[in-house]
Design a protein around this motif. Structure first.
Motif, PDB file in Angstrom:
ATOM      1  N   VAL A  88     -23.235 102.373  14.868  1.00  0.00           N
ATOM      2  CA  VAL A  88     -21.836 102.454  14.972  1.00  0.00           C
ATOM      3  C   VAL A  88     -21.697 104.279  14.630  1.00  0.00           C
ATOM      4  CG1 VAL A  88     -19.631 102.641  13.175  1.00  0.00           C
ATOM      5  CG2 VAL A  88     -21.148 100.805  13.382  1.00  0.00           C
ATOM      6  N   LEU A  89     -20.766 104.873  15.360  1.00  0.00           N
ATOM      7  CA  LEU A  89     -20.686 106.313  15.699  1.00  0.00           C
ATOM      8  C   LEU A  89     -19.302 106.605  15.668  1.00  0.00           C
ATOM      9  CD1 LEU A  89     -22.779 108.133  17.838  1.00  0.00           C
ATOM     10  CD2 LEU A  89     -20.625 108.960  17.559  1.00  0.00           C
ATOM     11  N   PHE A  90     -18.854 107.384  15.007  1.00  0.00           N
ATOM     12  CA  PHE A  90     -17.448 108.338  14.926  1.00  0.00           C
ATOM     13  C   PHE A  90     -17.717 109.664  15.181  1.00  0.00           C
ATOM     14  CE2 PHE A  90     -16.611 104.505  11.861  1.00  0.00           C
ATOM     15  CZ  PHE A  90     -16.234 103.739  13.098  1.00  0.00           C
ATOM     16  N   GLN A 104     -29.468  96.799  11.254  1.00  0.00           N
ATOM     17  CA  GLN A 104     -30.233  95.867  11.389  1.00  0.00           C
ATOM     18  C   GLN A 104     -29.494  94.512  11.836  1.00  0.00           C
ATOM     19  OE1 GLN A 104     -33.468  96.567  11.165  1.00  0.00           O
ATOM     20  NE2 GLN A 104     -34.127  94.548  12.132  1.00  0.00           N
ATOM     21  N   VAL A 105     -28.166  94.529  11.954  1.00  0.00           N
ATOM     22  CA  VAL A 105     -27.214  93.550  12.233  1.00  0.00           C
ATOM     23  C   VAL A 105     -26.506  93.718  13.897  1.00  0.00           C
ATOM     24  CG1 VAL A 105     -26.954  92.511   9.979  1.00  0.00           C
ATOM     25  CG2 VAL A 105     -25.311  94.104  10.887  1.00  0.00           C
ATOM     26  N   GLU A 123     -15.324  97.760   8.703  1.00  0.00           N
ATOM     27  CA  GLU A 123     -14.644  97.053   7.424  1.00  0.00           C
ATOM     28  C   GLU A 123     -15.176  95.572   7.378  1.00  0.00           C
ATOM     29  OE1 GLU A 123     -10.843  99.068   5.404  1.00  0.00           O
ATOM     30  OE2 GLU A 123     -10.586  98.199   7.494  1.00  0.00           O
ATOM     31  N   GLN A 124     -15.179  94.988   8.528  1.00  0.00           N
ATOM     32  CA  GLN A 124     -15.435  93.588   8.733  1.00  0.00           C
ATOM     33  C   GLN A 124     -17.236  93.564   8.485  1.00  0.00           C
ATOM     34  OE1 GLN A 124     -14.420  92.555  12.827  1.00  0.00           O
ATOM     35  NE2 GLN A 124     -12.446  92.186  12.062  1.00  0.00           N
ATOM     36  N   LEU A 125     -17.888  94.383   8.733  1.00  0.00           N
ATOM     37  CA  LEU A 125     -19.251  94.438   8.606  1.00  0.00           C
ATOM     38  C   LEU A 125     -19.617  94.562   6.931  1.00  0.00           C
ATOM     39  CD1 LEU A 125     -20.533  96.665  11.494  1.00  0.00           C
ATOM     40  CD2 LEU A 125     -21.343  94.158  11.232  1.00  0.00           C
ATOM     41  N   LYS A 126     -18.756  95.388   6.398  1.00  0.00           N
ATOM     42  CA  LYS A 126     -19.072  95.636   5.118  1.00  0.00           C
ATOM     43  C   LYS A 126     -18.733  94.295   4.305  1.00  0.00           C
ATOM     44  CE  LYS A 126     -17.327  98.545   1.142  1.00  0.00           C
ATOM     45  NZ  LYS A 126     -17.261  97.182   0.222  1.00  0.00           N
ATOM     46  N   TYR A 127     -17.954  93.716   4.658  1.00  0.00           N
ATOM     47  CA  TYR A 127     -17.313  92.156   4.291  1.00  0.00           C
ATOM     48  C   TYR A 127     -18.408  91.229   4.313  1.00  0.00           C
ATOM     49  CZ  TYR A 127     -15.140  87.813   2.988  1.00  0.00           C
ATOM     50  OH  TYR A 127     -14.633  86.525   2.656  1.00  0.00           O
ATOM     51  N   SER A 128     -18.906  91.303   5.599  1.00  0.00           N
ATOM     52  CA  SER A 128     -19.919  90.233   5.962  1.00  0.00           C
ATOM     53  C   SER A 128     -21.325  90.383   5.466  1.00  0.00           C
ATOM     54  CB  SER A 128     -20.234  90.128   7.617  1.00  0.00           C
ATOM     55  OG  SER A 128     -18.953  89.819   8.283  1.00  0.00           O
ATOM     56  N   TYR A 129     -21.621  91.830   5.332  1.00  0.00           N
ATOM     57  CA  TYR A 129     -22.905  92.430   4.778  1.00  0.00           C
ATOM     58  C   TYR A 129     -22.756  93.360   3.835  1.00  0.00           C
ATOM     59  CZ  TYR A 129     -24.516  90.182   9.246  1.00  0.00           C
ATOM     60  OH  TYR A 129     -24.415  89.321  10.420  1.00  0.00           O
ATOM     61  N   PRO A 130     -22.308  92.847   2.649  1.00  0.00           N
ATOM     62  CA  PRO A 130     -22.016  93.656   1.499  1.00  0.00           C
ATOM     63  C   PRO A 130     -23.342  94.444   0.917  1.00  0.00           C
ATOM     64  CG  PRO A 130     -21.861  91.453   0.782  1.00  0.00           C
ATOM     65  CD  PRO A 130     -22.275  91.356   2.183  1.00  0.00           C
ATOM     66  N   PHE A 131     -23.229  95.312  -0.069  1.00  0.00           N
ATOM     67  CA  PHE A 131     -24.031  95.907  -0.661  1.00  0.00           C
ATOM     68  C   PHE A 131     -25.166  94.842  -1.582  1.00  0.00           C
ATOM     69  CE2 PHE A 131     -24.982  99.587  -4.040  1.00  0.00           C
ATOM     70  CZ  PHE A 131     -26.371  99.860  -3.559  1.00  0.00           C
ATOM     71  N   ILE A 149     -24.331  96.741   4.983  1.00  0.00           N
ATOM     72  CA  ILE A 149     -24.163  96.712   6.488  1.00  0.00           C
ATOM     73  C   ILE A 149     -25.190  96.519   7.504  1.00  0.00           C
ATOM     74  CG2 ILE A 149     -21.614  97.248   6.435  1.00  0.00           C
ATOM     75  CD1 ILE A 149     -22.686 100.188   7.691  1.00  0.00           C
ATOM     76  N   GLY A 150     -26.220  95.970   6.973  1.00  0.00           N
ATOM     77  CA  GLY A 150     -27.525  95.822   7.703  1.00  0.00           C
ATOM     78  C   GLY A 150     -28.218  97.125   7.598  1.00  0.00           C
ATOM     79  N   SER A 151     -27.996  98.206   7.086  1.00  0.00           N
ATOM     80  CA  SER A 151     -28.917  99.283   7.035  1.00  0.00           C
ATOM     81  C   SER A 151     -29.704  99.416   5.807  1.00  0.00           C
ATOM     82  CB  SER A 151     -27.691 100.609   6.976  1.00  0.00           C
ATOM     83  OG  SER A 151     -27.227 100.669   8.259  1.00  0.00           O
TER      84      SER A 151
END
Length: 262
Positions: A88-90, A104-105, A123-131, A149-151
């Motif tokens: 992900v890059l902004f 990693q996802v 935000e979807q990734l944060k929900y799917s792969y939380p802390f 988020i897979g990191s």
């Protein structure tokens, strides 16, 4: 800074006010893809951005696009050997806004050019792969991986001190293996039957204390089936996933791949 805070900052960013365009990149770099599909998709997206901004009436937008295209292409190519399953890059041309994470996802490849970063999928990734705290156990050793988020966020190792029956927390390699060979191995075996539950209870206490302090949403346990089943009974919180596999000492990418398999 927590991911939630980072997302809040991203959502508050107003490129229009700052006269900055924002380029958002979600790129699926999974090694299971045929060839290097991501390279083709990235090249196509950057070419499309160049063509699109050629039609702009704003000379500044054209210049920003040129800078961003070069910046994004260089950054991703420089990290090619580190790519995992997604990124992900902004960014803005002057890096007034900059966010870059290797994951990693997998993500759905998507590109967006506008006045604000497109954070919907993040935000979807944060929900799917939380802390999440991932605990790996193997007899007198344990490892804790904190991820979001897979990191990988942090890694902590624990070694059981047979003299004090306490788990010593440390970074890096875990030191001497008390379970390998000779009298130390025999001593360890003899004491396991008498003390294992107390050892695991102490470890669980340390892990739960850290989980509460850091604010984990989930907890995974990985290790030999009987050991982690015993360890799981020592926690006062829900265990979200138990994986009966001896992965302690394995490559971190392999551990995270296993942990996040559906």
């Amino acid at each position: 800074m927590t991911l939630q805070k980072q997302i809040q900052n991203l959502k508050q960013y107003n490129g229009k006010k700052r006269e900055n365009k924002v380029f958002s990149v979600y790129l699926n770099t999974s090694p299971e893809q045929a060839g290097k599909k991501w390279e083709i998709e990235l090249k196509k997206a950057l070419n499309n951005l160049a063509e699109r901004t050629k039609q702009s009436d704003s000379h500044e937008e054209k210049n920003q696009a040129k800078t961003i295209i070069q910046k994004v292409d260089t950054e991703i190519k420089n990290n090619t050997s580190e790519l995992k399953r997604g990124l992900v890059l902004f960014t803005t041309a002057d890096e007034d806004l900059w966010f870059f994470k290797l994951l990693q996802v997998e993500v759905d490849t998507h590109f967006h050019w506008g006045d604000e970063p497109d954070v919907e999928q993040l935000e979807q990734l944060k929900y799917s792969y939380p802390f999440t705290g991932i605990v790996l156990l193997q007899q007198d050793k344990a490892q804790l991986l904190e991820t979001e988020i897979g990191s990988l966020i942090s890694e902590t190792n624990y070694t059981l001190n047979l003299n004090t029956d306490e788990w010593r927390e440390h970074q890096g390699p875990q030191g001497d293996d008390l379970t390998q060979g000779g009298s130390k191995k025999d001593e360890f075996k003899e004491r396991v039957k008498e003390n294992q539950k107390r050892w695991f209870k102490n470890l669980a206490f340390n892990i739960e204390k850290k989980a509460k302090k850091e604010g984990w949403s989930q907890l995974y346990l990985i290790g030999e089936k009987k050991e982690i089943e015993t360890l799981s009974t020592m926690f006062n919180r829900r265990i979200n996933k138990i994986i009966p596999s001896n992965l302690l000492g394995s490559n971190t990418d392999k551990i995270l791949d296993t942990a996040f398999e559906s």
